[in-house]
Design a protein around this motif. Structure first.
Motif, PDB file in Angstrom:
ATOM      1  N   ALA A  39       0.815  -1.213   0.000  1.00  0.00           N
ATOM      2  CA  ALA A  39       0.000   0.000   0.000  1.00  0.00           C
ATOM      3  C   ALA A  39       0.849   1.263   0.000  1.00  0.00           C
ATOM      4  CB  ALA A  39      -0.932   0.009   1.210  1.00  0.00           C
ATOM      5  N   ALA A  40       2.144   1.130   0.315  1.00  0.00           N
ATOM      6  CA  ALA A  40       3.036   2.295   0.376  1.00  0.00           C
ATOM      7  C   ALA A  40       3.861   2.457  -0.894  1.00  0.00           C
ATOM      8  CB  ALA A  40       3.956   2.175   1.576  1.00  0.00           C
ATOM      9  N   GLU A  41       3.448   1.801  -1.972  1.00  0.00           N
ATOM     10  CA  GLU A  41       4.192   1.895  -3.232  1.00  0.00           C
ATOM     11  C   GLU A  41       4.230   3.350  -3.711  1.00  0.00           C
ATOM     12  OE1 GLU A  41       3.966   0.211  -7.779  1.00  0.00           O
ATOM     13  OE2 GLU A  41       3.000  -0.926  -6.180  1.00  0.00           O
ATOM     14  N   GLY A  42       5.429   3.812  -4.059  1.00  0.00           N
ATOM     15  CA  GLY A  42       5.611   5.170  -4.535  1.00  0.00           C
ATOM     16  C   GLY A  42       5.762   6.198  -3.415  1.00  0.00           C
ATOM     17  N   LEU A  43       5.682   5.772  -2.168  1.00  0.00           N
ATOM     18  CA  LEU A  43       5.812   6.666  -1.030  1.00  0.00           C
ATOM     19  C   LEU A  43       7.168   6.471  -0.355  1.00  0.00           C
ATOM     20  CD1 LEU A  43       2.271   6.152   0.568  1.00  0.00           C
ATOM     21  CD2 LEU A  43       2.992   7.944  -1.029  1.00  0.00           C
ATOM     22  N   VAL A  44       7.598   7.460   0.405  1.00  0.00           N
ATOM     23  CA  VAL A  44       8.858   7.397   1.132  1.00  0.00           C
ATOM     24  C   VAL A  44       8.548   7.092   2.590  1.00  0.00           C
ATOM     25  CG1 VAL A  44      10.878   8.710   1.880  1.00  0.00           C
ATOM     26  CG2 VAL A  44       9.971   9.023  -0.422  1.00  0.00           C
ATOM     27  N   TYR A  45       9.230   6.081   3.120  1.00  0.00           N
ATOM     28  CA  TYR A  45       9.021   5.692   4.518  1.00  0.00           C
ATOM     29  C   TYR A  45       9.775   6.613   5.472  1.00  0.00           C
ATOM     30  CZ  TYR A  45       6.429   1.298   4.531  1.00  0.00           C
ATOM     31  OH  TYR A  45       5.445   0.354   4.461  1.00  0.00           O
ATOM     32  N   PHE A  46       9.190   6.818   6.642  1.00  0.00           N
ATOM     33  CA  PHE A  46       9.862   7.518   7.731  1.00  0.00           C
ATOM     34  C   PHE A  46       9.430   6.863   9.034  1.00  0.00           C
ATOM     35  CE2 PHE A  46       5.961   9.839   6.862  1.00  0.00           C
ATOM     36  CZ  PHE A  46       5.439  10.142   8.120  1.00  0.00           C
ATOM     37  N   ARG A  47      10.208   7.113  10.076  1.00  0.00           N
ATOM     38  CA  ARG A  47       9.848   6.574  11.384  1.00  0.00           C
ATOM     39  C   ARG A  47       9.946   7.675  12.430  1.00  0.00           C
ATOM     40  NH1 ARG A  47      14.941   2.855  11.887  1.00  0.00           N
ATOM     41  NH2 ARG A  47      16.452   4.474  12.335  1.00  0.00           N
ATOM     42  N   PHE A  48       9.257   7.457  13.513  1.00  0.00           N
ATOM     43  CA  PHE A  48       9.313   8.363  14.657  1.00  0.00           C
ATOM     44  C   PHE A  48       9.018   7.539  15.895  1.00  0.00           C
ATOM     45  CE2 PHE A  48       5.030   8.424  13.011  1.00  0.00           C
ATOM     46  CZ  PHE A  48       4.221   8.362  14.135  1.00  0.00           C
ATOM     47  N   ARG A  49       9.305   8.129  17.035  1.00  0.00           N
ATOM     48  CA  ARG A  49       9.078   7.451  18.306  1.00  0.00           C
ATOM     49  C   ARG A  49       8.102   8.261  19.153  1.00  0.00           C
ATOM     50  NH1 ARG A  49      13.707   5.760  16.410  1.00  0.00           N
ATOM     51  NH2 ARG A  49      14.767   3.924  17.170  1.00  0.00           N
ATOM     52  N   VAL A  50       7.287   7.544  19.916  1.00  0.00           N
ATOM     53  CA  VAL A  50       6.425   8.152  20.919  1.00  0.00           C
ATOM     54  C   VAL A  50       6.871   7.571  22.260  1.00  0.00           C
ATOM     55  CG1 VAL A  50       4.074   8.429  21.793  1.00  0.00           C
ATOM     56  CG2 VAL A  50       4.487   8.372  19.317  1.00  0.00           C
ATOM     57  N   THR A  51       7.336   8.441  23.154  1.00  0.00           N
ATOM     58  CA  THR A  51       7.815   8.007  24.465  1.00  0.00           C
ATOM     59  C   THR A  51       6.904   8.563  25.545  1.00  0.00           C
ATOM     60  OG1 THR A  51      10.106   7.887  23.722  1.00  0.00           O
ATOM     61  CG2 THR A  51       9.763   8.109  26.084  1.00  0.00           C
ATOM     62  N   VAL A  52       6.547   7.704  26.497  1.00  0.00           N
ATOM     63  CA  VAL A  52       5.738   8.088  27.645  1.00  0.00           C
ATOM     64  C   VAL A  52       6.616   7.901  28.878  1.00  0.00           C
ATOM     65  CG1 VAL A  52       3.645   7.625  28.977  1.00  0.00           C
ATOM     66  CG2 VAL A  52       3.646   7.302  26.489  1.00  0.00           C
ATOM     67  N   GLU A  53       6.678   8.934  29.717  1.00  0.00           N
ATOM     68  CA  GLU A  53       7.497   8.890  30.926  1.00  0.00           C
ATOM     69  C   GLU A  53       6.613   9.127  32.144  1.00  0.00           C
ATOM     70  OE1 GLU A  53      11.747  10.637  31.757  1.00  0.00           O
ATOM     71  OE2 GLU A  53      10.253  12.224  32.031  1.00  0.00           O
ATOM     72  N   ASN A  54       6.877   8.377  33.203  1.00  0.00           N
ATOM     73  CA  ASN A  54       6.109   8.502  34.439  1.00  0.00           C
ATOM     74  C   ASN A  54       6.973   9.156  35.508  1.00  0.00           C
ATOM     75  OD1 ASN A  54       4.505   8.258  36.673  1.00  0.00           O
ATOM     76  ND2 ASN A  54       4.289   6.032  36.567  1.00  0.00           N
ATOM     77  N   ARG A  55       6.573  10.353  35.923  1.00  0.00           N
ATOM     78  CA  ARG A  55       7.269  11.066  37.003  1.00  0.00           C
ATOM     79  C   ARG A  55       6.402  11.124  38.257  1.00  0.00           C
ATOM     80  NH1 ARG A  55      10.516  16.168  34.815  1.00  0.00           N
ATOM     81  NH2 ARG A  55      12.199  14.986  33.901  1.00  0.00           N
ATOM     82  N   ALA A  56       5.332  10.349  38.286  1.00  0.00           N
ATOM     83  CA  ALA A  56       4.435  10.318  39.440  1.00  0.00           C
ATOM     84  C   ALA A  56       4.938   9.273  40.445  1.00  0.00           C
ATOM     85  CB  ALA A  56       3.017   9.982  38.988  1.00  0.00           C
ATOM     86  N   THR A  57       4.194   9.086  41.522  1.00  0.00           N
ATOM     87  CA  THR A  57       4.575   8.103  42.541  1.00  0.00           C
ATOM     88  C   THR A  57       3.802   6.799  42.401  1.00  0.00           C
ATOM     89  OG1 THR A  57       2.955   9.061  44.057  1.00  0.00           O
ATOM     90  CG2 THR A  57       5.236   9.887  44.201  1.00  0.00           C
ATOM     91  N   GLU A  58       2.908   6.712  41.428  1.00  0.00           N
ATOM     92  CA  GLU A  58       2.130   5.501  41.178  1.00  0.00           C
ATOM     93  C   GLU A  58       2.354   5.045  39.743  1.00  0.00           C
ATOM     94  OE1 GLU A  58      -2.163   7.360  40.194  1.00  0.00           O
ATOM     95  OE2 GLU A  58      -1.123   8.101  41.976  1.00  0.00           O
ATOM     96  N   HIS A  59       2.003   3.796  39.440  1.00  0.00           N
ATOM     97  CA  HIS A  59       2.178   3.323  38.065  1.00  0.00           C
ATOM     98  C   HIS A  59       0.923   3.606  37.236  1.00  0.00           C
ATOM     99  CE1 HIS A  59      -0.073  -0.214  39.487  1.00  0.00           C
ATOM    100  NE2 HIS A  59      -0.333  -0.436  38.210  1.00  0.00           N
ATOM    101  N   PHE A  60       1.117   3.700  35.908  1.00  0.00           N
ATOM    102  CA  PHE A  60       0.038   3.930  34.960  1.00  0.00           C
ATOM    103  C   PHE A  60       0.063   2.820  33.912  1.00  0.00           C
ATOM    104  CE2 PHE A  60       0.914   8.346  36.298  1.00  0.00           C
ATOM    105  CZ  PHE A  60      -0.361   8.768  36.632  1.00  0.00           C
ATOM    106  N   GLY A  61      -1.103   2.323  33.529  1.00  0.00           N
ATOM    107  CA  GLY A  61      -1.216   1.363  32.433  1.00  0.00           C
ATOM    108  C   GLY A  61      -1.377   2.121  31.127  1.00  0.00           C
ATOM    109  N   ILE A  62      -0.411   1.975  30.209  1.00  0.00           N
ATOM    110  CA  ILE A  62      -0.380   2.747  28.960  1.00  0.00           C
ATOM    111  C   ILE A  62      -0.790   1.862  27.791  1.00  0.00           C
ATOM    112  CG2 ILE A  62       1.092   4.078  27.389  1.00  0.00           C
ATOM    113  CD1 ILE A  62       0.716   5.348  30.169  1.00  0.00           C
ATOM    114  N   HIS A  63      -1.598   2.440  26.908  1.00  0.00           N
ATOM    115  CA  HIS A  63      -2.020   1.741  25.694  1.00  0.00           C
ATOM    116  C   HIS A  63      -1.945   2.732  24.524  1.00  0.00           C
ATOM    117  CE1 HIS A  63      -4.023  -1.691  23.800  1.00  0.00           C
ATOM    118  NE2 HIS A  63      -4.594  -0.782  23.024  1.00  0.00           N
ATOM    119  N   LEU A  64      -1.229   2.349  23.472  1.00  0.00           N
ATOM    120  CA  LEU A  64      -1.118   3.175  22.265  1.00  0.00           C
ATOM    121  C   LEU A  64      -1.079   2.255  21.053  1.00  0.00           C
ATOM    122  CD1 LEU A  64      -0.661   5.981  20.933  1.00  0.00           C
ATOM    123  CD2 LEU A  64       1.782   5.532  21.137  1.00  0.00           C
TER     124      LEU A  64
END
Length: 177
Positions: A39-64
């Protein structure tokens, strides 16, 4: 006023997710590890990162996953192709205090559109939707990385110039001296 983040900037969450922050970073041309999607024929690929950081005192369940991202490229905001087969999503990962989790995503768009890329992210944290945030950046030899407040010498406005001009117009005239 809602202001987009620049690729690489951290966005802090408030309210029930205080201490949690997210960023889109390392936007670069790159071929996917498991090969190109037809499906990406003729297109140029690129990548990126999404980072989630926890600076709280409890844990978080992350979904992306793919439905929580919207990638647009070019001046007209054309939808970019998100290669879900090659991307590494965050699926129900518990991020404990002082820890991070990163998703590596692959997308494709026409080469001429890569100088302006917008990535919108909406995380799901502990089964609750968070606010949507937008990051803007670009890829290409004609649009080098520009520091905050810096101006390029090109005749065509870079993304940084456009953002600065927009913010100046929105702020209105400065205080009288």
């Amino acid at each position: 006023m809602y202001e987009p983040n620049v690729v690489g900037d951290w966005q802090e969450y408030d309210d029930g997710h205080a201490g949690l922050r997210v960023r889109v970073h390392r936007l670069e041309k790159a071929e996917p590890p498991r090969g190109r999607d037809d499906a990406a024929e003729g297109l140029v690929y690129f990548r990126f990162r999404v980072t989630v950081e926890n600076r709280a005192t409890e844990h978080f369940g992350i979904h992306l996953e793919d439905g929580q991202l919207d990638i647009r490229a070019g001046n007209d905001g054309e939808s970019a192709f998100l290669d879900w087969r090659n991307s590494q999503f965050i699926e129900g990962f518990d991020v404990y205090p002082l820890r991070r989790v990163t998703s590596v995503l692959y997308a494709a768009a026409p080469e001429g559109c890569l100088s302006l890329v917008d990535v919108q992210v909406q995380l799901k944290v502990d089964d609750e939707w968070t606010e949507r945030y937008l990051w803007s950046g670009g890829i290409g030899a004609h649009d080098p990385a520009v520091g905050v407040g810096a101006r390029t010498d090109s005749a065509v406005d870079s993304l940084a110039d456009q953002v600065i001009s927009f913010l100046e117009r929105e702020a209105g005239p400065g205080p009288a001296a």
